[in-house]
Design a protein around this motif. Structure first.
Motif, short mmCIF file in Angstrom:
data_model
loop_
_atom_site.label_atom_id
_atom_site.label_comp_id
_atom_site.label_asym_id
_atom_site.label_seq_id
_atom_site.Cartn_x
_atom_site.Cartn_y
_atom_site.Cartn_z
N ASN A 208 0.86 -1.28 -0.18
CA ASN A 208 -0.09 0.09 -0.07
C ASN A 208 0.73 1.28 0.05
OD1 ASN A 208 -2.53 -1.50 0.15
ND2 ASN A 208 -2.07 -1.87 2.32
N LYS A 209 2.18 1.31 0.58
CA LYS A 209 3.09 2.26 0.64
C LYS A 209 4.40 1.93 0.76
CE LYS A 209 3.02 6.62 3.20
NZ LYS A 209 2.44 7.51 4.30
N PRO A 210 5.01 1.90 -0.67
CA PRO A 210 6.27 1.43 -0.62
C PRO A 210 7.00 2.67 -0.45
CG PRO A 210 5.38 2.00 -2.85
CD PRO A 210 4.26 1.89 -1.97
N VAL A 211 8.40 2.33 0.14
CA VAL A 211 9.35 3.37 0.39
C VAL A 211 10.12 3.49 -0.87
CG1 VAL A 211 10.81 4.52 2.15
CG2 VAL A 211 8.81 3.57 2.87
N ALA A 212 10.15 4.15 -1.62
CA ALA A 212 10.93 4.58 -2.81
C ALA A 212 11.94 5.76 -2.91
CB ALA A 212 10.36 4.16 -4.17
N THR A 213 12.15 6.18 -4.15
CA THR A 213 13.09 7.31 -4.33
C THR A 213 12.52 8.25 -5.41
OG1 THR A 213 14.41 6.41 -6.32
CG2 THR A 213 15.08 5.93 -3.68
N GLY A 214 11.53 8.14 -5.94
CA GLY A 214 11.00 9.11 -7.18
C GLY A 214 10.45 10.42 -6.48
N PRO A 215 10.25 11.21 -7.35
CA PRO A 215 9.76 12.53 -6.94
C PRO A 215 8.55 12.65 -6.44
CG PRO A 215 9.52 12.12 -9.53
CD PRO A 215 10.35 11.20 -8.96
N TYR A 216 7.62 11.63 -6.50
CA TYR A 216 6.35 11.53 -5.79
C TYR A 216 6.32 10.43 -4.79
CZ TYR A 216 4.75 15.25 -8.85
OH TYR A 216 4.18 16.54 -9.42
N MET A 217 5.69 10.68 -3.65
CA MET A 217 5.60 9.54 -2.58
C MET A 217 3.89 9.16 -2.44
SD MET A 217 7.17 11.40 0.81
CE MET A 217 6.18 13.02 1.25
N VAL A 218 3.83 8.05 -2.11
CA VAL A 218 2.45 7.53 -1.95
C VAL A 218 2.06 8.12 -0.32
CG1 VAL A 218 0.76 5.58 -1.69
CG2 VAL A 218 2.88 5.55 -3.27
N THR A 219 0.75 8.72 -0.53
CA THR A 219 0.03 9.13 0.68
C THR A 219 -1.02 8.17 1.08
OG1 THR A 219 -1.16 10.68 -0.54
CG2 THR A 219 0.80 11.44 0.61
N SER A 220 -1.80 7.70 -0.08
CA SER A 220 -2.80 6.41 0.38
C SER A 220 -2.97 5.78 -1.00
CB SER A 220 -4.12 7.25 0.66
OG SER A 220 -4.61 7.98 -0.27
N TYR A 221 -3.59 4.46 -0.88
CA TYR A 221 -3.77 3.84 -1.92
C TYR A 221 -4.95 3.09 -1.64
CZ TYR A 221 -3.16 -0.57 -4.84
OH TYR A 221 -3.48 -1.66 -5.69
N THR A 222 -5.95 2.88 -2.62
CA THR A 222 -7.13 2.16 -2.89
C THR A 222 -6.88 1.10 -3.91
OG1 THR A 222 -8.59 4.25 -2.38
CG2 THR A 222 -9.53 2.42 -2.76
N PRO A 223 -6.80 -0.13 -3.59
CA PRO A 223 -6.71 -1.02 -4.30
C PRO A 223 -7.69 -1.10 -5.73
CG PRO A 223 -6.43 -2.07 -2.16
CD PRO A 223 -7.05 -0.78 -1.96
N GLU A 224 -7.22 -1.29 -6.66
CA GLU A 224 -8.02 -1.45 -7.77
C GLU A 224 -8.76 -0.21 -8.55
OE1 GLU A 224 -10.42 -4.63 -7.87
OE2 GLU A 224 -8.80 -6.18 -7.87
N GLN A 225 -8.33 1.10 -7.49
CA GLN A 225 -9.13 2.37 -7.76
C GLN A 225 -7.96 3.36 -7.95
OE1 GLN A 225 -12.58 3.23 -5.23
NE2 GLN A 225 -12.74 1.30 -4.61
N LYS A 226 -7.20 3.62 -7.07
CA LYS A 226 -6.61 5.05 -7.28
C LYS A 226 -5.16 4.98 -6.27
CE LYS A 226 -9.32 7.85 -4.03
NZ LYS A 226 -10.10 9.11 -3.95
N ILE A 227 -4.30 5.80 -6.68
CA ILE A 227 -3.05 6.17 -5.86
C ILE A 227 -3.08 7.88 -5.64
CG2 ILE A 227 -0.49 5.96 -5.49
CD1 ILE A 227 -0.97 3.86 -7.99
#
Length: 543
Positions: A208-227
């Motif tokens: 639901n919330k990977p810790v990666a390195t890109g210019p954007y980071m995940v704040t929330s994730y709804t499976p099969e719907q949106k990030i």
């Protein structure tokens, strides 16, 4: 502008492979006879040029605002080490790999700012200084090593993609030792399966919330719907220009186009061919369409007795009008083999199948299939030549082509039943089909080996039709130890012709790809490898 010709010429002129990049670096660095490296720090697959090796800092005038972007595909979750989920992270500018391809299909640095092939089995990568994960932890060579080890252990595709015997790290230097000479390692390590994540974080939460390195980071994730994403202010390349982005999963082409028209979304990837005329008003929309590296094709299932007969497979191959599909139905180019004409892997040296219904009928008759009861469908030993084709319900081009195939094959006495799935993966791997229609990016690593390994080798993960030819396996295996570019192309040419002779697959079209945005959005540009979509330069405001 005819971007197909422009792109094709550009790729062939520049020799789309990692090997050219290595040679350029060798001359720049003055390395030894086996040294091959990259340097420079190009700013992402959609960047506006190159930067220095050190990280770019500062906000660079980021203006804020929010964008809504529609994705045509979303993986099973957000953990890049599982399935094909890494593609979502690179499309959404959440995750990054050590190296990647730019808009000209050249290999450029990303988290690794330089590299060197020390011998046939040893590679040295220098990890860019000053990069941090989304939690602020530094990206060291040790952190990269642990991330790669995690992907290799969790995904069956990992070890087949990177045959790594051992890794070691010291400071910012990562050494990779392969178990055998492996000429395509550099391109393969750019595959989003190897998005770098912080394994010291709670990896169980990466779905639901990977810790990666890109210019954007995940704040929330709804499976099969949106990030939901927020720009990472500490991004090594400079903070993104848009403050936040919502990525919405809209699988259906028509629905995606309607969402763009209604204003629900600002940017849409892969708008269906029939909907593109809705966005021709340049005062309201921008369209960027190019010939992608995707090949639309059909698997033949060898477990079906009829399809285990070469004559039947060849008959079906002669029985469809690819030129008409490309020119009239879905756009793009009629396919001759697995690799598009934009890739210099031997397209011009192979002989494919052209539309020849009379030859098709002749082959079916020679195989013993005749319409003996007058119902329009051929049969043999009392069994009708009736086949089940599965396809993805969400892809407009696949549906259109499947219906055209159904009509043309019926004229030859072959019945085709169409079954659509929202997610084709499980249906494909179940083996419960006769034919399976899909499309894949055949230029995924800028080199032929990856696709040949995964789709055409005996027992390969995605050789779901059961094709097996020892001669093919030998050709594919020989690519691992062949470092000479032209020799690799020659091997690929031989492999492709063998595929055409055996007809285990039915190649249909090379499909174009596009991105459509509101005119108020700048920086939405389509690039050949479609696991790149956005980067930190996407912004609101006219260009």
């Amino acid at each position: 502008m005819n971007r197909w010709n422009e792109f094709s010429n550009r790729l062939q002129y520049k020799s789309v492979t990692v090997w050219l990049v290595m040679v350029l670096f060798l001359s720049a660095c003055g390395g030894g006879a086996t040294g091959n490296s990259g340097s420079g720090g190009a700013e992402g697959p959609q960047g506006a040029g190159t930067t220095t090796d050190s990280a770019v800092t500062g906000n660079e005038g980021s203006a804020g605002g929010h964008l809504n972007v529609a994705l045509f595909w979303l993986g099973t979750n957000l953990d890049p080490a599982e399935e094909w989920n890494g593609w979502t992270l690179t499309r959404a500018a959440i995750g990054e790999t050590l190296v990647q391809f730019d808009e000209k299909m050249q290999m450029v640095p990303k988290l690794a700012d330089r590299w060197e092939r020390q011998d046939d089995k040893t590679w040295l990568f220098h990890i860019r200084e000053g990069v941090t994960f989304h939690n602020g932890n530094p990206v060291t060579a040790k952190a990269v090593q642990h991330s790669l080890e995690r992907s290799l252990s969790l995904n069956p595709r990992g070890k087949a993609t990177l045959p790594i015997a051992s890794m070691s790290s010291e400071g910012q230097n990562l050494t990779i030792q392969t178990s055998e000479p492996y000429a395509s390692l550099l391109g393969n390590i750019a595959e989003p399966l190897f998005v770098i994540v912080d394994t010291t974080a709670d990896t169980a939460a990466f779905a639901n919330k990977p810790v990666a390195t890109g210019p954007y980071m995940v704040t929330s994730y709804t499976p099969e719907q949106k990030i939901e994403t927020q720009r990472y202010e500490g991004y090594w390349g400079g903070a993104a220009e848009v403050e936040s982005i919502t990525f919405k999963y809209i699988a259906d082409d028509n629905t995606r186009a309607m969402a763009l028209q209604s204003g629900e979304i600002d940017v849409a990837s892969n708008v269906g061919r029939s909907q593109l005329p809705l966005f021709q008003d340049s005062s309201r929309y921008k369209i960027d369409e190019i010939p992608g590296l995707r090949t639309q094709f059909v698997w033949f299932n060898y477990n079906n007795p009829a399809l285990s007969d070469l004559a039947v497979r060849q008959a079906i191959s002669y029985g469809i009008d690819r030129e008409m599909y490309a020119s009239t139905l879905v756009g793009g180019q009629a396919a001759k083999g697995p690799f598009t004409s934009a890739l210099p892997f031997g397209y011009d040296k192979i002989t494919g199948y052209t539309y020849n219904p009379e030859q098709s009928k002749k082959l079916l008759s020679q195989a013993g299939y005749e319409d003996r009861d007058g119902d329009g469908i051929r049969e043999k030993n009392g069994q009708q030549l009736a086949l089940r084709l599965i396809l993805n319900a969400s892809y407009e081009s696949d549906s259109i082509v499947a219906e055209a195939m159904q009509s043309q094959l019926k004229e030859l006495g072959v019945a085709l039943e169409l079954t659509s799935y929202e997610d084709l993966t499980d249906a494909q791997k179940s083996g419960n089909f006769d034919l399976a229609l899909t499309s894949i990016n055949t230029g995924i690593t800028g080199d032929p080996q990856y696709i040949l390994d995964f789709y055409f080798k005996t027992g390969a993960e995605w050789n779901i039709g059961g094709y097996s030819n020892p001669e093919m396996d030998t050709l594919i295996n020989s690519l691992s130890s062949e470092f000479e570019t032209e020799q690799r192309y020659e091997i690929a040419s031989k492999a492709q012709q063998l595929i055409m002779n055996d007809a285990p697959y039915l190649f249909v079209t090379y499909t174009p790809i596009n991105i459509v945005s509101k005119s108020s959005v700048a920086g939405a540009t389509m690039y050949p490898i479609d696991f790149y979509l956005l980067d930190r330069h996407i912004r609101l405001g006219q260009q």
